[in-house]
Every structure is written in C-alpha cells, then in structure tokens.
Design an enzyme around this catalytic site. Structure first.
Site, PDB file in Angstrom:
ATOM      1  N   LYS A  10       0.234   3.366   1.199  1.00 11.17           N
ATOM      2  CA  LYS A  10      -0.258   3.147   0.507  1.00 11.17           C
ATOM      3  C   LYS A  10      -1.119   4.083  -1.104  1.00 11.17           C
ATOM      4  O   LYS A  10      -1.620   4.557  -0.496  1.00 11.17           O
ATOM      5  CB  LYS A  10      -1.426   1.569   0.123  1.00 11.17           C
ATOM      6  CG  LYS A  10      -0.830   0.276   0.460  1.00 11.17           C
ATOM      7  CD  LYS A  10      -1.799  -0.917   0.575  1.00 11.17           C
ATOM      8  CE  LYS A  10      -1.044  -1.813   0.910  1.00 11.17           C
ATOM      9  NZ  LYS A  10      -1.785  -3.772   1.512  1.00 11.17           N
ATOM     10  N   ARG A  66      -3.044  -2.950  10.768  1.00 10.92           N
ATOM     11  CA  ARG A  66      -1.241  -3.079   9.862  1.00 10.92           C
ATOM     12  C   ARG A  66      -0.847  -1.827   9.385  1.00 10.92           C
ATOM     13  O   ARG A  66      -0.929  -1.405   8.281  1.00 10.92           O
ATOM     14  CB  ARG A  66      -0.782  -3.950   8.824  1.00 10.92           C
ATOM     15  CG  ARG A  66       0.477  -4.708   8.387  1.00 10.92           C
ATOM     16  CD  ARG A  66       0.116  -5.485   7.082  1.00 10.92           C
ATOM     17  NE  ARG A  66       1.417  -5.841   6.910  1.00 10.92           N
ATOM     18  CZ  ARG A  66       2.225  -5.107   5.702  1.00 10.92           C
ATOM     19  NH1 ARG A  66       1.947  -4.177   5.589  1.00 10.92           N
ATOM     20  NH2 ARG A  66       3.608  -5.528   5.560  1.00 10.92           N
TER      21      ARG A  66
HETATM   22  C1  YH5 Z   1      -1.835  -6.303   3.771  1.00 14.87           C
HETATM   23  O1  YH5 Z   1      -2.802  -5.806   3.363  1.00 14.87           O
HETATM   24  N1  YH5 Z   1      -0.242  -5.170   3.054  1.00 14.87           N
HETATM   25  S1  YH5 Z   1       3.050  -5.524   1.382  1.00 14.87           S
HETATM   26  C2  YH5 Z   1       3.131  -0.753  -1.159  1.00 14.87           C
HETATM   27  C3  YH5 Z   1       3.171   0.564  -0.042  1.00 14.87           C
HETATM   28  C4  YH5 Z   1       3.257   0.863   1.016  1.00 14.87           C
HETATM   29  C5  YH5 Z   1       2.799  -0.222   1.280  1.00 14.87           C
HETATM   30  C6  YH5 Z   1       3.952   2.549  -0.940  1.00 14.87           C
HETATM   31  N2  YH5 Z   1       1.786  -7.207   3.914  1.00 14.87           N
HETATM   32  C7  YH5 Z   1      -0.514  -6.309   4.193  1.00 14.87           C
HETATM   33  O2  YH5 Z   1       2.275  -2.683   2.910  1.00 14.87           O
HETATM   34  N3  YH5 Z   1      -0.710  -8.605   4.671  1.00 14.87           N
HETATM   35  C8  YH5 Z   1       1.531  -5.898   2.865  1.00 14.87           C
HETATM   36  O3  YH5 Z   1       3.255   1.818  -0.959  1.00 14.87           O
HETATM   37  C9  YH5 Z   1       0.323  -7.614   4.128  1.00 14.87           C
HETATM   38  N4  YH5 Z   1      -3.057  -6.940   4.466  1.00 14.87           N
HETATM   39  C10 YH5 Z   1      -1.640  -8.090   5.439  1.00 14.87           C
HETATM   40  N5  YH5 Z   1      -2.133  -8.929   5.958  1.00 14.87           N
HETATM   41  C11 YH5 Z   1       2.366  -4.402   1.075  1.00 14.87           C
HETATM   42  C12 YH5 Z   1       2.179  -2.508   1.435  1.00 14.87           C
HETATM   43  C13 YH5 Z   1       3.009  -1.331   1.051  1.00 14.87           C
HETATM   44  C14 YH5 Z   1       2.413  -1.772  -0.196  1.00 14.87           C
END
Ligand code: YH5
Length: 257
Positions: A203, A237
């Site tokens: 993230k 996750r």
């Molecule tokens: C979470 O924290 N996150 S989707 C932006 C990024 C990289 C990854 C490159 N679903 C979560 O993974 N569900 C997501 O920048 C989730 N907890 C739970 N429970 C976002 C994501 C991401 C966003």
C-alpha cells in the site's frame, strides 16, 4: 491470507474464461506458497477507484469461486454489495470481507442467513475520495468506536460473535500518520478478543515511508506484516505469500509458539 485480485487492472479485463483461468492458477499458486485462506476481490477499492457494476463483479467472481471449490482452503470474498454476498455464499465462500462493515442496506440480512465468517473493516469516506482529506481527532479511538458499533449492529442482526473478525482498514481514509498510530496501538482494536485481520501489503503508506513504486514494496510489506502479527494480528492479507510465510516462520521460531 493470499490476495487474489480479479479486477481488470490485474487481468485483461474482458471478463472471459481466460481471465478466470489465470485467476484460478494464481489462487492455486498462493495456496502452494503457504496461504491458509484466500481473499477474492472483483471490485477495486484502491484510492480513486470507480465503483464496479453488480453484473461485472459477479461475472468476474463466480467462475473463479466455482473453479476453487476443491482448492482445500477457505475462500473469503471482498465485497460490500449484498447481492454479491448472497451469490458468493451460495457458491461456497467461507467468509465475507466487507470494507463497508455491513453499512450497505441489505448487507446484514445477506450474511445473517448463512454461517460464513465476516470481516468488519473501518473506512472513512469512499474509495473514490477517501484519501483526499482524511480527518480524525483521535484515529485509534474513533476507529475503535466505529468497530464496536458495527459489532453491535452485526450481533443485533443475528450474526453470532464467533463469526466476526475486525480490521482497522489501513489506507482507507488514513494518512501515513493515521496508519502508523493504528499499527502502534493495534491491540486497542481487539474488541471483545475478536481476531484482527490487517492489510498493508504494497500500500501507499509504504511508498510514503520508503519512496518505492508499487513493484518494489516487498521488503516493506514483509516488515509491516511481521510488525502487525507481533502486535496481535491473527490474519495478514498479503500479495507475497511465500516471502511473508518465511518471515513469519522465523518470528515463530524465535517466540517459540
Ligand atoms: C484491507 O486492508 N485492502 S483492497 C492500494 C494499493 C495496494 C493494495 C498500490 N481490501 C483491504 O489491497 N480488505 C483491500 O496500492 C481489504 N483489509 C481488508 N479486510 C486495497 C489494497 C491495495 C490498495
């Protein structure tokens, strides 16, 4: 928890069988790499993401769920839409991962009629605009109070406590400082001893710390996963399952449980 992204930014996005086959293959690699649980998400919730239609979300999700029916690990579905929750449960999902924490009308009823697990996550605002102006006077206290209220709503709706997990929602309407405060005080989100799920893998908060682009956040992602588990997270996750498992095995060997 291994992430299986079914959004068009990760595949060709035409919704055809080839996309489903690639996603199923990726999911099986996540299991081989050590994932105990998979999280399938067919709607992007990244900052700035535009909502996906119900039809597109179902078309991406259901063939992959069907293809993973015999995969040997429980499947979580990342959705906030009640219709998708019902379809996912009908197609064998063991958990609903709801970034809206049952705030969509009909969501409580969609989950209450089943026995699947449910993750309640905190988000300030909506994905499209949530990173524009995150605002808290006490992020840990406010996120905790929100989660307490959502646990109460779930219980009142007939969802048993044993089915619940909680997530403070790293990156969902939070600045770097908010995310760091939540990680420092992660123990405060363990309301009633419910298990904590956290997601920080790749993230933007890691970009804010390291300056690295998304493809170069592996080391930072492993570091925060380990810090979260050390602070009590039950589930992390992650995109990079093999590397995260190795790090956690080292930690486990040292702490001895
Ligand atoms: C979470 O924290 N996150 S989707 C932006 C990024 C990289 C990854 C490159 N679903 C979560 O993974 N569900 C997501 O920048 C989730 N907890 C739970 N429970 C976002 C994501 C991401 C966003």
């Amino acid at each position: 928890m291994g992430i299986v992204n079914l959004t068009p930014d990760s595949f060709s996005g035409d919704g055809l069988a080839s996309d489903a086959q690639r996603a199923i293959a990726h999911a099986r690699r996540q299991i081989d790499a050590g994932a105990d649980l998979l999280d399938l998400g067919a709607e992007s919730s990244r900052p700035g993401a535009i909502p996906t239609s119900l039809e597109d979300e179902l078309a991406r999700l259901l063939p992959v769920l069907a293809g993973l029916a015999d995969c040997g690990v429980p499947i979580s579905v990342d959705t906030y839409k009640p219709e998708v929750m019902r379809a996912a449960i009908d197609h064998g999902a063991s958990m609903i991962n709801d970034i809206c924490a049952l705030r969509m009308p009909g969501a409580i009823e969609a989950v209450a009629g089943s026995d699947c697990a449910l993750c309640l996550m905190h988000m300030q605002g909506q994905p499209l605009t949530m990173q524009q102006q995150p605002d808290y006077t006490d992020v840990v206290g406010e996120v905790r109070a929100f989660l307490e209220a959502r646990v109460s709503a779930a219980l009142a709706g007939g969802i048993a406590r044993e089915r619940l997990l909680l997530d403070p929602g790293f990156g969902f309407g939070k600045t770097l400082e908010h995310n760091l405060s939540m990680l420092r005080h992660l123990d405060r989100f363990a309301i009633d001893g419910l298990p904590l799920l956290v997601g920080m893998s790749r993230k933007s908060m890691l970009a804010a710390i390291t300056g690295r682009p998304v493809g170069e956040r592996l080391a930072a992602s492993i570091a925060v996963a380990l810090l979260a588990v050390e602070r009590g997270a039950a589930i992390v996750r992650v995109h990079d399952v093999r590397e995260t498992c190795d790090a956690l095995r080292v930690w486990q060997a040292v702490v001895g449980d």
